[in-house]
Motif scaffolding. Structure first.
Motif, PDB file in Angstrom:
ATOM      1  N   ILE A 163      -2.601   5.114  -5.646  1.00 26.88           N
ATOM      2  CA  ILE A 163      -3.620   5.465  -4.667  1.00 26.88           C
ATOM      3  C   ILE A 163      -3.082   6.655  -3.879  1.00 26.88           C
ATOM      4  O   ILE A 163      -1.883   6.959  -3.952  1.00 26.88           O
ATOM      5  CB  ILE A 163      -3.948   4.291  -3.707  1.00 26.88           C
ATOM      6  CG1 ILE A 163      -2.691   3.840  -2.953  1.00 26.88           C
ATOM      7  CG2 ILE A 163      -4.569   3.125  -4.463  1.00 26.88           C
ATOM      8  CD1 ILE A 163      -2.948   2.731  -1.926  1.00 26.88           C
ATOM      9  N   ASP A 164      -3.955   7.337  -3.130  1.00 27.32           N
ATOM     10  CA  ASP A 164      -3.450   8.455  -2.338  1.00 27.32           C
ATOM     11  C   ASP A 164      -3.132   8.006  -0.916  1.00 27.32           C
ATOM     12  O   ASP A 164      -3.427   6.870  -0.520  1.00 27.32           O
ATOM     13  CB  ASP A 164      -4.411   9.646  -2.359  1.00 27.32           C
ATOM     14  CG  ASP A 164      -5.777   9.331  -1.753  1.00 27.32           C
ATOM     15  OD1 ASP A 164      -5.852   8.512  -0.810  1.00 27.32           O
ATOM     16  OD2 ASP A 164      -6.775   9.912  -2.213  1.00 27.32           O
ATOM     17  N   GLU A 165      -2.537   8.905  -0.155  1.00 24.68           N
ATOM     18  CA  GLU A 165      -2.096   8.555   1.197  1.00 24.68           C
ATOM     19  C   GLU A 165      -3.259   8.128   2.077  1.00 24.68           C
ATOM     20  O   GLU A 165      -3.156   7.158   2.841  1.00 24.68           O
ATOM     21  CB  GLU A 165      -1.368   9.741   1.835  1.00 24.68           C
ATOM     22  CG  GLU A 165      -0.864   9.460   3.247  1.00 24.68           C
ATOM     23  CD  GLU A 165      -0.072  10.613   3.834  1.00 24.68           C
ATOM     24  OE1 GLU A 165       0.398  10.475   4.978  1.00 24.68           O
ATOM     25  OE2 GLU A 165       0.062  11.648   3.158  1.00 24.68           O
ATOM     26  N   GLU A 166      -4.386   8.819   1.975  1.00 30.59           N
ATOM     27  CA  GLU A 166      -5.540   8.484   2.805  1.00 30.59           C
ATOM     28  C   GLU A 166      -6.048   7.081   2.504  1.00 30.59           C
ATOM     29  O   GLU A 166      -6.388   6.320   3.416  1.00 30.59           O
ATOM     30  CB  GLU A 166      -6.656   9.505   2.594  1.00 30.59           C
ATOM     31  CG  GLU A 166      -7.874   9.258   3.476  1.00 30.59           C
ATOM     32  CD  GLU A 166      -8.961  10.305   3.276  1.00 30.59           C
ATOM     33  OE1 GLU A 166      -9.987  10.219   3.973  1.00 30.59           O
ATOM     34  OE2 GLU A 166      -8.784  11.199   2.427  1.00 30.59           O
ATOM     35  N   GLN A 167      -6.101   6.723   1.223  1.00 32.25           N
ATOM     36  CA  GLN A 167      -6.557   5.381   0.856  1.00 32.25           C
ATOM     37  C   GLN A 167      -5.611   4.313   1.400  1.00 32.25           C
ATOM     38  O   GLN A 167      -6.056   3.277   1.915  1.00 32.25           O
ATOM     39  CB  GLN A 167      -6.660   5.273  -0.669  1.00 32.25           C
ATOM     40  CG  GLN A 167      -7.803   6.068  -1.278  1.00 32.25           C
ATOM     41  CD  GLN A 167      -7.743   6.090  -2.791  1.00 32.25           C
ATOM     42  OE1 GLN A 167      -6.673   6.282  -3.393  1.00 32.25           O
ATOM     43  NE2 GLN A 167      -8.875   5.887  -3.426  1.00 32.25           N
ATOM     44  N   ALA A 168      -4.310   4.554   1.277  1.00 33.16           N
ATOM     45  CA  ALA A 168      -3.331   3.593   1.789  1.00 33.16           C
ATOM     46  C   ALA A 168      -3.463   3.442   3.299  1.00 33.16           C
ATOM     47  O   ALA A 168      -3.470   2.325   3.834  1.00 33.16           O
ATOM     48  CB  ALA A 168      -1.922   4.040   1.412  1.00 33.16           C
ATOM     49  N   ARG A 169      -3.580   4.565   3.977  1.00 34.41           N
ATOM     50  CA  ARG A 169      -3.685   4.566   5.436  1.00 34.41           C
ATOM     51  C   ARG A 169      -4.955   3.847   5.896  1.00 34.41           C
ATOM     52  O   ARG A 169      -4.912   3.006   6.801  1.00 34.41           O
ATOM     53  CB  ARG A 169      -3.683   6.008   5.935  1.00 34.41           C
ATOM     54  CG  ARG A 169      -3.728   6.147   7.441  1.00 34.41           C
ATOM     55  CD  ARG A 169      -3.754   7.600   7.839  1.00 34.41           C
ATOM     56  NE  ARG A 169      -4.987   8.260   7.396  1.00 34.41           N
ATOM     57  CZ  ARG A 169      -5.028   9.362   6.656  1.00 34.41           C
ATOM     58  NH1 ARG A 169      -3.916   9.937   6.247  1.00 34.41           N
ATOM     59  NH2 ARG A 169      -6.189   9.897   6.319  1.00 34.41           N
ATOM     60  N   ASP A 170      -6.098   4.150   5.261  1.00 33.35           N
ATOM     61  CA  ASP A 170      -7.371   3.566   5.687  1.00 33.35           C
ATOM     62  C   ASP A 170      -7.421   2.065   5.412  1.00 33.35           C
ATOM     63  O   ASP A 170      -7.945   1.295   6.231  1.00 33.35           O
ATOM     64  CB  ASP A 170      -8.540   4.259   4.981  1.00 33.35           C
ATOM     65  CG  ASP A 170      -8.748   5.693   5.459  1.00 33.35           C
ATOM     66  OD1 ASP A 170      -8.131   6.078   6.471  1.00 33.35           O
ATOM     67  OD2 ASP A 170      -9.518   6.425   4.807  1.00 33.35           O
ATOM     68  N   GLU A 171      -6.869   1.657   4.275  1.00 38.23           N
ATOM     69  CA  GLU A 171      -6.878   0.225   3.952  1.00 38.23           C
ATOM     70  C   GLU A 171      -5.972  -0.552   4.888  1.00 38.23           C
ATOM     71  O   GLU A 171      -6.312  -1.661   5.326  1.00 38.23           O
ATOM     72  CB  GLU A 171      -6.447   0.013   2.502  1.00 38.23           C
ATOM     73  CG  GLU A 171      -6.574  -1.422   2.012  1.00 38.23           C
ATOM     74  CD  GLU A 171      -8.012  -1.944   2.043  1.00 38.23           C
ATOM     75  OE1 GLU A 171      -8.192  -3.161   2.255  1.00 38.23           O
ATOM     76  OE2 GLU A 171      -8.946  -1.126   1.861  1.00 38.23           O
ATOM     77  N   LEU A 222       0.827  -1.208   0.000  1.00 39.88           N
ATOM     78  CA  LEU A 222       0.000   0.000   0.000  1.00 39.88           C
ATOM     79  C   LEU A 222       0.865   1.263   0.000  1.00 39.88           C
ATOM     80  O   LEU A 222       0.557   2.237  -0.702  1.00 39.88           O
ATOM     81  CB  LEU A 222      -0.928  -0.010   1.212  1.00 39.88           C
ATOM     82  CG  LEU A 222      -2.064  -1.038   1.167  1.00 39.88           C
ATOM     83  CD1 LEU A 222      -2.682  -1.216   2.553  1.00 39.88           C
ATOM     84  CD2 LEU A 222      -3.128  -0.623   0.155  1.00 39.88           C
ATOM     85  N   ALA A 251       1.117   4.117  -2.948  1.00 41.65           N
ATOM     86  CA  ALA A 251       0.941   5.552  -2.696  1.00 41.65           C
ATOM     87  C   ALA A 251       2.112   6.353  -3.246  1.00 41.65           C
ATOM     88  O   ALA A 251       1.928   7.436  -3.815  1.00 41.65           O
ATOM     89  CB  ALA A 251       0.778   5.802  -1.192  1.00 41.65           C
TER      90      ALA A 251
END
Length: 205
Positions: free
Chosen positions: A184-192, A175, A179
């Motif tokens: 993907i963006d940072e928020e998507q990586a963090r949330d996943e 992830l 990023a």
């Protein structure tokens, strides 16, 4: 001899300053990160580093010995900084699983993004020899053990499974690198990653 009698090259080049060993190591690591960012790990040789840092080759060899030694030192440098960020975030978080999962996910992704394209290149290079692969696994194992201890109070009697922890680490790397690449963006990586951690601990109960 007066400066007027010096060659133009000699007059313009500042004298090399002898740094304490710790400061020189820091300089060499910083220059190495810049070289990797600009040219990739294939361009990072001890001779190239010496030229870029403005030092003689023996200075670089004294610090790292071999190119593999330099790559291992770069990975250690990244791991030390990443560990400090994660430890500080964990210490400041609330004692809930959701908070612990959130800060680990956010800190892991942020550290890789801060280092940019350089750390995926170094990670790829670390797999190029058994010696470097062993270095990489040593730091991976330390991270696994840290997470195992953090999540133990929220897991079942047997704790979080080793397979789950390794899967989490694989997801964290994938992830974060996605990023970095902009897939993907940072928020998507963090949330996943946070969701992956919560699911992993949930399965252990």
């Amino acid at each position: 001899m007066s400066s007027a009698n010096k060659t133009p090259e000699t007059a313009q080049d500042p004298p090399r300053r002898r740094l304490p060993k710790g400061e020189r190591l820091r300089q060499l690591l910083d220059v190495s990160w810049v070289l990797i960012g600009n040219e990739g790990t294939d361009a990072l040789t001890l001779g190239r580093l010496a030229d870029a840092a403005g030092v003689t080759k023996p200075v670089v060899y004294d610090h790292f010995g071999t190119r593999n030694g330099l790559l291992a030192a770069l990975y250690q440098d990244f791991d030390i900084r990443q560990t400090a960020v994660i430890d500080a975030a964990i210490a400041a978080s609330r004692p809930t699983l959701e908070d612990k999962a959130g800060v680990i996910a956010a800190s892991y992704v942020a550290c890789v993004l801060t280092q940019g394209r350089e750390i995926p290149d170094v990670l790829a290079a670390l797999g190029g020899s058994p010696e470097l692969a062993a270095v990489k696994r040593q730091y991976q194992q330390a991270f696994i053990e840290k997470c195992e201890a953090i999540f133990a109070p929220f897991a079942g009697p047997k704790g979080v499974s080793p397979a789950g922890l390794w899967a989490m680490l694989g997801a964290a790397d994938a992830l974060s690198q996605a990023a970095v690449a902009g897939d993907i963006d940072e928020e998507q990586a963090r949330d996943e990653l946070r969701a992956t951690i919560l699911a992993m601990v949930g399965r252990s109960r």
